[in-house]
Scaffold this active site. Structure first.
Site, PDB file in Angstrom:
ATOM      1  N   HIS A  27       0.842  -1.202   0.000  1.00  0.00           N
ATOM      2  CA  HIS A  27       0.000   0.000   0.000  1.00  0.00           C
ATOM      3  C   HIS A  27       0.877   1.252   0.000  1.00  0.00           C
ATOM      4  O   HIS A  27       1.889   1.304   0.702  1.00  0.00           O
ATOM      5  CB  HIS A  27      -0.902  -0.009   1.235  1.00  0.00           C
ATOM      6  CG  HIS A  27      -1.669   1.262   1.428  1.00  0.00           C
ATOM      7  ND1 HIS A  27      -2.731   1.617   0.626  1.00  0.00           N
ATOM      8  CD2 HIS A  27      -1.512   2.277   2.321  1.00  0.00           C
ATOM      9  CE1 HIS A  27      -3.215   2.790   1.029  1.00  0.00           C
ATOM     10  NE2 HIS A  27      -2.482   3.227   2.044  1.00  0.00           N
ATOM     11  N   HIS A  30     -10.690   1.413  -6.598  1.00  0.00           N
ATOM     12  CA  HIS A  30      -9.819   2.102  -7.554  1.00  0.00           C
ATOM     13  C   HIS A  30      -8.915   1.058  -8.192  1.00  0.00           C
ATOM     14  O   HIS A  30      -8.849  -0.090  -7.735  1.00  0.00           O
ATOM     15  CB  HIS A  30      -8.979   3.203  -6.874  1.00  0.00           C
ATOM     16  CG  HIS A  30      -7.986   2.702  -5.879  1.00  0.00           C
ATOM     17  ND1 HIS A  30      -8.310   2.405  -4.574  1.00  0.00           N
ATOM     18  CD2 HIS A  30      -6.671   2.409  -5.999  1.00  0.00           C
ATOM     19  CE1 HIS A  30      -7.239   1.970  -3.940  1.00  0.00           C
ATOM     20  NE2 HIS A  30      -6.221   1.955  -4.781  1.00  0.00           N
ATOM     21  N   GLU A  78      -6.858  -4.619  -9.296  1.00  0.00           N
ATOM     22  CA  GLU A  78      -5.525  -5.005  -8.817  1.00  0.00           C
ATOM     23  C   GLU A  78      -5.446  -6.512  -8.561  1.00  0.00           C
ATOM     24  O   GLU A  78      -4.371  -7.116  -8.702  1.00  0.00           O
ATOM     25  CB  GLU A  78      -5.177  -4.183  -7.577  1.00  0.00           C
ATOM     26  CG  GLU A  78      -4.984  -2.713  -7.932  1.00  0.00           C
ATOM     27  CD  GLU A  78      -4.797  -1.794  -6.739  1.00  0.00           C
ATOM     28  OE1 GLU A  78      -4.386  -2.269  -5.664  1.00  0.00           O
ATOM     29  OE2 GLU A  78      -5.070  -0.586  -6.879  1.00  0.00           O
TER      30      GLU A  78
HETATM   31 ZN   LIG Z   1      -3.737   0.571  -1.096  1.00  0.00          ZN
END
Ligand SMILES: [Zn+2]
Length: 236
Positions: free
Chosen positions: A62, A118, A136
């Site tokens: 992250h 996102h 992702e």
């Molecule tokens: Zn993240």
């Protein structure tokens, strides 16, 4: 048996707002998230060990990849921390691993009722690999598959677990929260979420051979759709 964990923050139980994931502006809220993330990491590591893993590499994946609190991390794991990382959220994974686990993941951009949905950047509207829209989870599952490594567990909100199941046959999932909007969700108690992650990681590692590595057919066509022309032009 070697396990690889890629851990993000948006899908960790108890986290619903972007500020809670922001190392620069998040203050105490972000510091709390680091602990929640580290405890979820530990649950996944413990589950892997119980399932038979003898080596666990966890890639902090992250923001600047330096969120997990090293001192609090389960000592059975090795921590991949910091940047730069050429393979981003999948750095360090190679064909010697038997299973990959995605913890704290979030749904792809544009998913309704998904926490902080996102795909890498706020400027990206969609990414398609060979015509299939991926987030992702997909973008990281394909390079794992290329190395022959199956993604055996995906955890996060209910939306990302649905996204994972649609892409990866037989994948194990844990939904730690159920979004009512992009920044609002019903959350399990963090301890309950960790119990489920621990148990499911064990099952996922034990059953790793029944989950196929997913591979994109070559030649791969990857289309990135941006939200605006400026963002697209900047990447030429
Ligand atoms: Zn993240």
């Amino acid at each position: 048996m070697k396990a690889y964990i890629s851990i993000d923050m948006e899908g960790v139980c108890g986290i619903v707002r972007e500020i809670e994931t922001d190392p620069k502006k998040g203050g105490d809220a972000y510091q709390q998230s680091r602990h929640l993330m580290t405890q979820e990491a530990n649950a996944a590591i413990e589950g892997c060990i119980k399932g038979g893993a003898t080596e666990v590499l966890i890639a902090d994946s992250h923001w600047n990849f330096d969120n997990l609190v090293p001192e609090e991390l389960h000592e059975a794991a090795t921590l991949l921390r910091g940047t730069p990382r050429g393979l981003s959220m999948m750095q360090g994974l190679d064909a010697s691993y038997d299973a990959a686990l995605f913890v704290g993941y979030h749904a792809r951009a544009g998913t309704p009722r998904a926490i902080l949905d996102h795909t890498y950047s706020g400027t990206i509207a969609a990414i398609r690999v060979n015509g299939t829209e991926v987030g992702e989870t997909g973008i990281n599952a394909y390079p794992a598959g290329h190395q022959g490594v199956p993604v055996v567990l995906v955890t996060g909100d209910r939306a990302v677990t649905a996204e994972a199941k649609a892409l990866i046959p037989n994948v194990h999932t844990v939904a730690v929260k159920d979004a009512t909007g992009a920044t609002s969700a019903r959350n399990l108690h963090p301890k309950k979420a960790r119990e489920q992650i621990r148990a499911e990681a064990t099952k996922a590692i034990q059953g790793a051979k029944s989950i196929p590595p997913i591979r994109a057919k070559t030649p791969i066509e990857m289309i990135i759709e941006f939200r605006g022309t400026y963002a697209a032009d900047a990447r030429r």
